[in-house]
Enzyme design. Structure first.
Site, PDB file in Angstrom:
ATOM      1  N   ARG A 151      53.394  52.602 150.916  1.00 54.91           N
ATOM      2  CA  ARG A 151      52.393  53.329 150.105  1.00 54.91           C
ATOM      3  C   ARG A 151      51.097  53.495 150.904  1.00 54.91           C
ATOM      4  O   ARG A 151      50.779  54.577 151.372  1.00 54.91           O
ATOM      5  CB  ARG A 151      52.159  52.572 148.779  1.00 54.91           C
ATOM      6  N   ASP A 152      50.374  52.411 151.132  1.00 56.02           N
ATOM      7  CA  ASP A 152      49.079  52.502 151.811  1.00 56.02           C
ATOM      8  C   ASP A 152      49.270  53.045 153.224  1.00 56.02           C
ATOM      9  O   ASP A 152      48.452  53.833 153.729  1.00 56.02           O
ATOM     10  CB  ASP A 152      48.434  51.102 151.854  1.00 56.02           C
ATOM     11  N   HIS A 201      43.340  42.010 150.384  1.00 53.75           N
ATOM     12  CA  HIS A 201      43.880  43.242 150.977  1.00 53.75           C
ATOM     13  C   HIS A 201      42.874  43.694 152.036  1.00 53.75           C
ATOM     14  O   HIS A 201      41.853  44.303 151.716  1.00 53.75           O
ATOM     15  CB  HIS A 201      44.021  44.260 149.825  1.00 53.75           C
ATOM     16  N   HIS A 219      41.856  45.796 155.350  1.00 50.43           N
ATOM     17  CA  HIS A 219      42.072  46.768 156.417  1.00 50.43           C
ATOM     18  C   HIS A 219      41.463  46.145 157.670  1.00 50.43           C
ATOM     19  O   HIS A 219      40.567  45.303 157.586  1.00 50.43           O
ATOM     20  CB  HIS A 219      41.465  48.121 156.034  1.00 50.43           C
ATOM     21  N   CYS A 250      42.984  54.945 153.592  1.00 43.19           N
ATOM     22  CA  CYS A 250      42.884  55.738 152.376  1.00 43.19           C
ATOM     23  C   CYS A 250      42.323  57.094 152.763  1.00 43.19           C
ATOM     24  O   CYS A 250      41.311  57.166 153.464  1.00 43.19           O
ATOM     25  CB  CYS A 250      41.975  55.027 151.377  1.00 43.19           C
ATOM     26  N   ASN A 308      45.980  48.697 157.671  1.00 36.09           N
ATOM     27  CA  ASN A 308      45.939  47.377 157.045  1.00 36.09           C
ATOM     28  C   ASN A 308      46.256  46.296 158.066  1.00 36.09           C
ATOM     29  O   ASN A 308      46.788  46.569 159.150  1.00 36.09           O
ATOM     30  CB  ASN A 308      47.016  47.295 155.956  1.00 36.09           C
TER      31      ASN A 308
HETATM   32  P1  HMG Z   1      41.521  64.624 138.390  1.00 34.85           P
HETATM   33  O1  HMG Z   1      41.284  65.867 139.145  1.00 34.85           O
HETATM   34  O2  HMG Z   1      40.336  63.915 137.825  1.00 34.85           O
HETATM   35  O3  HMG Z   1      42.577  64.780 137.231  1.00 34.85           O
HETATM   36  O4  HMG Z   1      42.350  63.688 139.320  1.00 34.85           O
HETATM   37  P2  HMG Z   1      42.680  65.758 136.051  1.00 34.85           P
HETATM   38  O5  HMG Z   1      43.128  64.909 134.920  1.00 34.85           O
HETATM   39  O6  HMG Z   1      41.455  66.600 135.894  1.00 34.85           O
HETATM   40  O7  HMG Z   1      43.872  66.700 136.546  1.00 34.85           O
HETATM   41  C1  HMG Z   1      43.767  67.584 137.643  1.00 34.85           C
HETATM   42  C2  HMG Z   1      45.182  67.972 138.065  1.00 34.85           C
HETATM   43  O8  HMG Z   1      45.857  66.816 138.576  1.00 34.85           O
HETATM   44  C3  HMG Z   1      46.035  68.489 136.898  1.00 34.85           C
HETATM   45  O9  HMG Z   1      46.962  69.397 137.449  1.00 34.85           O
HETATM   46  C4  HMG Z   1      46.781  67.251 136.466  1.00 34.85           C
HETATM   47  O10 HMG Z   1      48.002  67.541 135.829  1.00 34.85           O
HETATM   48  C5  HMG Z   1      47.033  66.552 137.794  1.00 34.85           C
HETATM   49  P3  HMG Z   1      46.699  70.973 137.352  1.00 34.85           P
HETATM   50  O11 HMG Z   1      46.617  71.272 135.895  1.00 34.85           O
HETATM   51  O12 HMG Z   1      45.413  71.224 138.097  1.00 34.85           O
HETATM   52  O13 HMG Z   1      47.902  71.565 138.056  1.00 34.85           O
HETATM   53  N1  HMG Z   1      47.188  65.111 137.674  1.00 34.85           N
HETATM   54  C6  HMG Z   1      48.198  64.431 138.191  1.00 34.85           C
HETATM   55  N2  HMG Z   1      49.283  64.826 138.903  1.00 34.85           N
HETATM   56  C7  HMG Z   1      50.115  63.856 139.298  1.00 34.85           C
HETATM   57  N3  HMG Z   1      49.945  62.543 139.041  1.00 34.85           N
HETATM   58  C8  HMG Z   1      48.889  62.132 138.331  1.00 34.85           C
HETATM   59  C9  HMG Z   1      47.968  63.102 137.879  1.00 34.85           C
HETATM   60  N4  HMG Z   1      46.830  63.008 137.180  1.00 34.85           N
HETATM   61  C10 HMG Z   1      46.358  64.264 137.052  1.00 34.85           C
HETATM   62  N5  HMG Z   1      48.724  60.842 138.102  1.00 34.85           N
HETATM   63  C11 HMG Z   1      43.451  61.736 140.110  1.00 34.85           C
HETATM   64  C12 HMG Z   1      42.473  62.332 139.106  1.00 34.85           C
HETATM   65  C13 HMG Z   1      43.267  60.253 140.096  1.00 34.85           C
HETATM   66  C14 HMG Z   1      44.857  62.119 139.698  1.00 34.85           C
HETATM   67  C15 HMG Z   1      43.168  62.322 141.529  1.00 34.85           C
HETATM   68  O14 HMG Z   1      41.813  62.152 141.818  1.00 34.85           O
HETATM   69  C16 HMG Z   1      44.006  61.687 142.596  1.00 34.85           C
HETATM   70  O15 HMG Z   1      45.214  61.862 142.640  1.00 34.85           O
HETATM   71  N6  HMG Z   1      43.383  60.928 143.553  1.00 34.85           N
HETATM   72  C17 HMG Z   1      44.067  60.309 144.652  1.00 34.85           C
HETATM   73  C18 HMG Z   1      43.797  58.825 144.645  1.00 34.85           C
HETATM   74  C19 HMG Z   1      44.619  58.091 145.689  1.00 34.85           C
HETATM   75  O16 HMG Z   1      45.831  58.135 145.679  1.00 34.85           O
HETATM   76  N7  HMG Z   1      43.929  57.373 146.624  1.00 34.85           N
HETATM   77  C20 HMG Z   1      44.595  56.549 147.560  1.00 34.85           C
HETATM   78  C21 HMG Z   1      45.081  55.267 146.933  1.00 34.85           C
HETATM   79  S1  HMG Z   1      43.792  54.068 146.624  1.00 34.85           S
HETATM   80  C22 HMG Z   1      43.731  53.110 148.058  1.00 34.85           C
HETATM   81  O17 HMG Z   1      44.351  53.444 149.028  1.00 34.85           O
HETATM   82  C23 HMG Z   1      42.949  51.830 148.052  1.00 34.85           C
HETATM   83  C24 HMG Z   1      43.842  50.585 147.994  1.00 34.85           C
HETATM   84  O18 HMG Z   1      44.739  50.552 149.078  1.00 34.85           O
HETATM   85  C25 HMG Z   1      42.970  49.315 148.026  1.00 34.85           C
HETATM   86  C26 HMG Z   1      41.939  49.325 149.148  1.00 34.85           C
HETATM   87  O19 HMG Z   1      42.305  49.463 150.310  1.00 34.85           O
HETATM   88  O20 HMG Z   1      40.768  49.171 148.794  1.00 34.85           O
HETATM   89  C27 HMG Z   1      44.665  50.554 146.709  1.00 34.85           C
HETATM   90 MG    MG Z   2      44.271  49.890 151.085  1.00 37.29          MG
END
Ligand code: HMG
Ligand code: MG
Length: 297
Positions: A15-16, A207, A209, A240, A249
């Protein structure tokens, strides 16, 4: 049956790791990596995420990944979900565990998930309610615990507040994410001590990085504070897309080697893990970061 280990490793590479690669890998390659990792003794392997495919195309088709992996008994395959939409996809795909991911800073919350921290609590509550109705475990992440790509300094109180809230809401474990890898051991220790006032130490995961090569020393410091769950990504992949400058990571194989040398059991077989690590280069065509920097693979 789950074996007793001193440290449980949560593998976040599929995933990450893969979410930050420049292109989306085919489902069968993601499955190959997860299946290889399943043979190594790891008991938690993040399989992907149900987020917007427009925002993170690398994680599209996580439903197909969950359908095709060979599930090993005793191994959990969590997926990240940001909201009820993602949770409904996770339920439909048969996920047995999910993770919500919030931030300790407002700017990262906005850039990463397009909402404020307060709104992200509401989204997490909706996810947790659905998960509880379907008997699905929920892990909670707090990002930017020791630094933020968009803000100077992160108050410890903000980290504690999000961690405490997520735990009270029903997350079974809270993973504290040094998203951009800037933390130092003394800061990591202080963070664990403060978070442990409201989250039991055995429920705290870390966690890191590894941007400045301090992830292992940070892990050691946290272990000395009683932490026994550590996230890692095979090959040192990761990052990310919304955290510019963040590197991969902590490499899982480096973590396992350190634990083996210390006589700390993790249940992970380093040879099997290295077989999975080799797939990253030979099959997925990705240069593992751990091998680039430290020539381990
Ligand atoms: P948004 O734009 O606020 O959502 O996105 P919305 O509700 O306004 O919807 C916009 C569009 O997204 C719509 O589609 C929804 O249907 C769709 P449209 O009508 O435009 O065709 N949608 C979705 N589609 C699929 N799956 C969903 C979903 N929700 C809405 N769940 C959202 C909000 C969170 C979805 C968006 O901002 C997003 O996908 N962000 C990506 C976040 C991400 O994956 N980041 C990386 C992971 S976090 C990380 O890596 C950190 C971690 O490792 C820890 C660390 O290192 O600190 C965990
Ligand atoms: Mg991470």
């Amino acid at each position: 049956m789950t074996r007793a280990v001193d440290v449980r490793i949560v593998e976040v590479g599929p995933r990450d790791g893969l979410q930050n690669e420049p292109w989306a890998l085919p489902v069968r390659q993601r499955v190959l990596l997860i299946d290889a990792l399943s043979k190594s003794g790891l008991t938690t392997i993040e399989a992907g995420s149900f987020v917007s495919p427009r925002r993170v195309p690398q994680m599209a088709n996580t439903d197909a990944v969950l359908a095709e992996i060979q599930r090993t008994e005793g191994v959990s395959y969590p997926v990240l979900v940001p909201n009820a939409t993602g949770m409904e996809c996770a339920i439909a795909a048969g996920a047995g565990e999910v993770a919500v991911f919030l931030s300790a800073t407002e700017s990262f919350s906005q850039r990463n998930i397009n909402c404020s921290i307060a709104q992200s609590f509401d989204r997490a509550a909706a996810v947790i309610a659905l998960a509880q109705a379907h008997d699905i475990k929920v892990r909670g992440y707090v990002s930017c615990v020791l630094g933020c790509p968009y803000e100077q300094g992160v108050p410890l109180s903000a980290v504690v507040r999000v961690a405490e809230h997520l735990y009270a809401m029903g997350c079974y474990e809270i993973s504290l994410g040094d998203t951009i890898g800037v933390g130092r051991p003394e800061q990591a220790r202080a963070m664990v001590r403060d978070v442990a006032a409201s989250v039991p130490r055995e429920k705290i995961a870390i966690h890191f990085h590894d941007t400045f090569g301090r992830a292992l020393e940070n892990v050691l410091a946290c272990m000395e504070e009683g932490v026994s769950v550590v996230d890692g990504a095979v090959g040192g992949l990761g990052g990310c897309p919304y955290a510019p400058g963040a590197s991969g990571n902590l490499a899982t194989e480096e973590l396992v080697r350190m634990l083996d040398q210390l006589g700390v059991s993790s249940g992970v077989n380093i040879d099997e893990l290295m077989d999975a690590a080799k797939i990253i280069k030979t099959v997925l065509g990705i240069e593992p970061r751990a091998s680039q920097s430290r020539r381990r693979i």
